[in-house]
Design an enzyme around this catalytic site. Structure first.
Site, PDB file in Angstrom:
ATOM      1  N   GLY A   1      -0.772   3.214  -1.556  1.00 51.75           N
ATOM      2  CA  GLY A   1       0.337   3.763  -0.775  1.00 51.75           C
ATOM      3  C   GLY A   1      -0.025   5.175  -0.400  1.00 51.75           C
ATOM      4  O   GLY A   1      -1.097   5.414   0.149  1.00 51.75           O
ATOM      5  N   GLU A   2       0.814   6.096  -0.753  1.00 52.72           N
ATOM      6  CA  GLU A   2       0.553   7.510  -0.458  1.00 52.72           C
ATOM      7  C   GLU A   2       0.789   8.286  -1.750  1.00 52.72           C
ATOM      8  O   GLU A   2       1.925   8.388  -2.224  1.00 52.72           O
ATOM      9  CB  GLU A   2       1.490   7.955   0.678  1.00 52.72           C
ATOM     10  N   SER A   3      -0.304   8.824  -2.287  1.00 49.62           N
ATOM     11  CA  SER A   3      -0.214   9.426  -3.617  1.00 49.62           C
ATOM     12  C   SER A   3       0.750  10.608  -3.660  1.00 49.62           C
ATOM     13  O   SER A   3       1.438  10.812  -4.663  1.00 49.62           O
ATOM     14  CB  SER A   3      -1.603   9.854  -4.100  1.00 49.62           C
TER      15      SER A   3
ATOM     16  N   CYS B   1      -6.354   2.573  -5.207  1.00 48.01           N
ATOM     17  CA  CYS B   1      -6.297   3.523  -4.097  1.00 48.01           C
ATOM     18  C   CYS B   1      -5.393   4.713  -4.428  1.00 48.01           C
ATOM     19  O   CYS B   1      -5.779   5.541  -5.244  1.00 48.01           O
ATOM     20  CB  CYS B   1      -5.888   2.800  -2.813  1.00 48.01           C
TER      21      CYS B   1
ATOM     22  N   ARG C   1      -9.313  12.618  -2.023  1.00 46.31           N
ATOM     23  CA  ARG C   1      -8.429  11.800  -1.184  1.00 46.31           C
ATOM     24  C   ARG C   1      -9.029  11.644   0.212  1.00 46.31           C
ATOM     25  O   ARG C   1      -9.719  12.543   0.694  1.00 46.31           O
ATOM     26  CB  ARG C   1      -7.050  12.457  -1.015  1.00 46.31           C
TER      27      ARG C   1
ATOM     28  N   HIS D   1      -8.481  -2.303  -2.421  1.00 38.26           N
ATOM     29  CA  HIS D   1      -7.220  -3.042  -2.580  1.00 38.26           C
ATOM     30  C   HIS D   1      -7.449  -4.538  -2.823  1.00 38.26           C
ATOM     31  O   HIS D   1      -7.305  -5.331  -1.904  1.00 38.26           O
ATOM     32  CB  HIS D   1      -6.410  -2.934  -1.294  1.00 38.26           C
TER      33      HIS D   1
ATOM     34  N   ILE E   1      -8.716   1.401   2.598  1.00 35.02           N
ATOM     35  CA  ILE E   1      -7.774   1.936   3.593  1.00 35.02           C
ATOM     36  C   ILE E   1      -7.477   3.402   3.244  1.00 35.02           C
ATOM     37  O   ILE E   1      -6.847   3.674   2.221  1.00 35.02           O
ATOM     38  CB  ILE E   1      -6.461   1.127   3.600  1.00 35.02           C
ATOM     39  N   ARG E   2      -7.937   4.315   4.079  1.00 41.70           N
ATOM     40  CA  ARG E   2      -7.760   5.745   3.787  1.00 41.70           C
ATOM     41  C   ARG E   2      -8.025   6.014   2.301  1.00 41.70           C
ATOM     42  O   ARG E   2      -7.230   6.644   1.598  1.00 41.70           O
ATOM     43  CB  ARG E   2      -6.356   6.217   4.196  1.00 41.70           C
TER      44      ARG E   2
ATOM     45  N   GLU F   1      -5.508  -6.599  -4.070  1.00 40.46           N
ATOM     46  CA  GLU F   1      -4.256  -7.340  -3.827  1.00 40.46           C
ATOM     47  C   GLU F   1      -4.139  -7.781  -2.371  1.00 40.46           C
ATOM     48  O   GLU F   1      -3.250  -8.555  -2.029  1.00 40.46           O
ATOM     49  CB  GLU F   1      -3.040  -6.492  -4.246  1.00 40.46           C
TER      50      GLU F   1
HETATM   51  N1  GLN Z   1      -4.745   8.162   1.360  1.00 42.84           N
HETATM   52  C1  GLN Z   1      -3.746   7.714   0.426  1.00 42.84           C
HETATM   53  C2  GLN Z   1      -3.370   8.786  -0.566  1.00 42.84           C
HETATM   54  O1  GLN Z   1      -3.898   9.839  -0.567  1.00 42.84           O
HETATM   55  C3  GLN Z   1      -4.190   6.474  -0.320  1.00 42.84           C
HETATM   56  C4  GLN Z   1      -4.288   5.313   0.621  1.00 42.84           C
HETATM   57  C5  GLN Z   1      -4.032   3.975  -0.007  1.00 42.84           C
HETATM   58  O2  GLN Z   1      -3.462   3.856  -1.089  1.00 42.84           O
HETATM   59  N2  GLN Z   1      -4.372   2.934   0.728  1.00 42.84           N
HETATM   60  O3  GLN Z   1      -2.529   8.552  -1.374  1.00 42.84           O
END
Ligand code: GLN
Length: 204
Positions: free
Chosen positions: A55-57, A87, A116, A182, A145-146, A184
């Site tokens: 997600g987004e940390s 992630c 990150r 990921h 993903i990112r 999942e």
């Molecule tokens: N870039 C996101 C972060 O810094 C992580 C991306 C992800 O969980 N797919 O949290």
């Protein structure tokens, strides 16, 4: 009872503040775990293992402090709760995080440094096959993903997988596992299965 699901597997929580926690709940349930969303300290207290999703940390960090679950998660990690972070979840487990937003914190526990969004805007997302000895053959098709990469491995942590260029993208340390990618999001759940074996072995 009609509609109820009987399981004999361990109770495994998924931190469900933000990100793709539903996918992890589905994977864990398909592997026979009693998978439960965790948002509150009482819910955390009931689990034998915890997954921190992607997600987004920075958001997971803020919400976990707001919901009063950050300190209980840290305490559970210190007591030996098995935790698997994917992630953003890997970022949350890292002791040191580079390229944070201002004030961003992690739970910590994993003796690693991560960066990150390490692949930059040119390669936001990519997929590749990874050799991961602890899950055996064949190679795992991994979705990034990112994603973060592990830029420093402390003495207590060891790499589970590296990219062809040597960058570390999966790590383990005692009760903790983290992957930059990921699992999942694919149909190959060998990492989740490996985590559930650890959960059984630890018996938290
Ligand atoms: N870039 C996101 C972060 O810094 C992580 C991306 C992800 O969980 N797919 O949290």
């Amino acid at each position: 009872m009609a509609g109820s699901r009987s399981t004999t597997g361990p109770i495994v929580g998924v931190l469900a503040l933000q990100g793709d926690f539903r996918e992890h709940l589905n994977v864990l349930a398909s592997l026979g775990a009693d998978a439960r969303a965790v948002r509150r300290p009482e819910e955390l207290a009931a689990v034998s293992g915890l997954v921190i999703p992607g997600g987004e940390s920075s958001v997971i960090d803020k919400l976990s402090r707001l919901f009063g679950i950050a300190e209980p998660v840290k305490a559970a990690i210190a007591r030996g709760l098995p935790v698997y972070g994917t992630c953003a979840g890997l970022i949350m487990l890292a002791d040191t995080v580079l390229d944070t937003i201002e004030g961003q914190q992690s739970f910590g526990g994993l003796d690693i440094e991560v960066r990150r969004n390490a692949f930059g805007s040119q390669t936001d997302s990519f997929e590749t096959d990874l050799d991961i000895p602890v899950i055996g053959k064949p190679a795992l098709h991994a979705v990034f993903i990112r994603a973060p990469v592990v830029t420093g491995l402390g003495a207590r942590a060891h790499a589970l997988a590296t990219l062809a260029d040597g960058r570390v993208v999966a790590v383990e340390q005692d009760n903790l596992i983290g992957t930059s990618f990921h699992p999942e999001m694919t149909a190959d759940y060998r990492i989740h299965r490996y985590f559930l074996e650890r959960v059984d072995a630890v018996g938290f």
